[in-house]
Write a protein that holds these residues in place. Structure first.
Motif, PDB file in Angstrom:
ATOM      1  N   ARG A 153       0.833  -1.199   0.000  1.00 31.00           N
ATOM      2  CA  ARG A 153       0.000   0.000   0.000  1.00 31.00           C
ATOM      3  C   ARG A 153       0.870   1.254   0.000  1.00 31.00           C
ATOM      4  O   ARG A 153       2.055   1.205   0.294  1.00 31.00           O
ATOM      5  CB  ARG A 153      -0.895   0.013   1.242  1.00 31.00           C
ATOM      6  N   PHE A 154       0.243   2.368  -0.297  1.00 29.26           N
ATOM      7  CA  PHE A 154       0.907   3.663  -0.226  1.00 29.26           C
ATOM      8  C   PHE A 154       0.595   4.272   1.136  1.00 29.26           C
ATOM      9  O   PHE A 154      -0.575   4.498   1.463  1.00 29.26           O
ATOM     10  CB  PHE A 154       0.433   4.574  -1.360  1.00 29.26           C
ATOM     11  N   ALA A 155       1.653   4.529   1.904  1.00 28.78           N
ATOM     12  CA  ALA A 155       1.468   4.931   3.302  1.00 28.78           C
ATOM     13  C   ALA A 155       1.143   6.407   3.474  1.00 28.78           C
ATOM     14  O   ALA A 155       0.776   6.841   4.565  1.00 28.78           O
ATOM     15  CB  ALA A 155       2.715   4.575   4.119  1.00 28.78           C
ATOM     16  N   GLY A 156       1.314   7.213   2.404  1.00 26.19           N
ATOM     17  CA  GLY A 156       0.880   8.603   2.463  1.00 26.19           C
ATOM     18  C   GLY A 156       1.712   9.508   3.348  1.00 26.19           C
ATOM     19  O   GLY A 156       1.176  10.413   3.997  1.00 26.19           O
ATOM     20  N   GLN A 157       3.027   9.316   3.362  1.00 25.32           N
ATOM     21  CA  GLN A 157       3.900  10.156   4.183  1.00 25.32           C
ATOM     22  C   GLN A 157       4.564  11.276   3.377  1.00 25.32           C
ATOM     23  O   GLN A 157       5.562  11.851   3.798  1.00 25.32           O
ATOM     24  CB  GLN A 157       4.964   9.289   4.844  1.00 25.32           C
ATOM     25  N   GLY A 158       3.996  11.584   2.208  1.00 26.35           N
ATOM     26  CA  GLY A 158       4.558  12.653   1.389  1.00 26.35           C
ATOM     27  C   GLY A 158       4.603  13.998   2.089  1.00 26.35           C
ATOM     28  O   GLY A 158       5.513  14.790   1.857  1.00 26.35           O
ATOM     29  N   ARG A 159       3.634  14.245   2.959  1.00 22.13           N
ATOM     30  CA  ARG A 159       3.636  15.529   3.659  1.00 22.13           C
ATOM     31  C   ARG A 159       4.846  15.649   4.586  1.00 22.13           C
ATOM     32  O   ARG A 159       5.410  16.740   4.735  1.00 22.13           O
ATOM     33  CB  ARG A 159       2.339  15.699   4.455  1.00 22.13           C
TER      34      ARG A 159
END
Length: 246
Positions: free
Chosen positions: A92-98
């Motif tokens: 999955r994509f964990a979404g820590q781009g921020r």
């Protein structure tokens, strides 16, 4: 926290390698002016910096620039703007781009400003694939970058189409998009939307008042063909248009 710097000479590159708050930087300077080009790069891919550097010197050797490549630890985690299901495989994509964007604007850029003479120079952000999507997303989230290179960007990413319809660029900038002609011809139903989504992205950007110039360039081949050359072509486009603006 900044670790000690190491300088190397590789394939005609005088390159500085260091860590800023746990993320590795590869820094190379061509001349003493021009834009600062931040590049979110593939982790653990050997000679990736040297490859892009060679491509750049082949087509823009007359221009000055500072290349700052940053190497994240986990591609799907660190460049995804929000959580999303796996598009292929099981990760999955964990979404820590921020967190990556916060590090870039609050740790990396201040380090570069303290270490190099970059006053009054433009900051550009470039990336390939998911890192290309991250570069474009950053232009919607902060006002630091006046040039964006998004090559083979992951426009198929879940809810990206909704996001770009609801957001505007935060700073005047020029945006270079590119895609391989075979990328939308895949059996993966999610990734097959990349052509349609990229064309729509171009239309949205052309309607954005802060997008000074926008181009979508098509390349031969699929997703993994000539990534360094494609990135270099995008940087060349920004450099050429930068000269015309002066």
């Amino acid at each position: 926290m900044v670790a000690s710097n190491d300088c190397f000479s590789r394939k005609d590159i005088e390159m500085t390698e260091t860590f800023v708050d746990g993320i590795q930087l590869h820094i190379a300077e061509h001349g003493h002016g021009g834009p600062v080009i931040f590049w979110g790069m593939y982790p653990h891919q050997e000679h990736e910096v040297e490859h892009l550097w060679e491509e750049l010197l082949e087509i823009v050797s007359e221009n000055d620039f500072l290349l700052v490549a940053f190497q994240v630890e986990d591609w799907n985690r660190d460049f995804s703007p929000w959580e999303a299901p796996a598009a292929f495989g099981t990760e999955r994509f964990a979404g820590q781009g921020r967190n990556t964007l916060r590090w870039l604007t609050e740790e990396c850029i201040p380090y570069i400003e303290k270490t190099y003479d970059v006053k009054d120079r433009e900051y550009w952000l470039t990336g390939y694939s998911l890192a290309g999507l991250f570069a474009l997303w950053a232009a919607y989230e902060c006002d630091m970058f006046s040039g964006i290179v998004c090559c083979s960007g992951s426009m198929w990413f879940k809810d990206w189409a909704v996001y770009v319809r609801e957001h505007k660029l935060q700073h005047k900038c020029r945006v270079y998009l590119s895609l391989g002609g075979k990328e939308e011809k895949t059996k993966n139903k999610v990734m097959a939307t990349v052509g349609e989504r990229t064309r729509e992205q171009e239309r949205i950007l052309r309607a954005d008042p802060l997008a000074e110039q926008v181009i979508l360039e098509w390349n031969a081949g699929g997703h993994f063909a000539d990534s360094g050359k494609r990135l270099a072509k995008g940087i060349r486009w920004l450099l050429m248009n930068n000269d015309e603006r002066r």
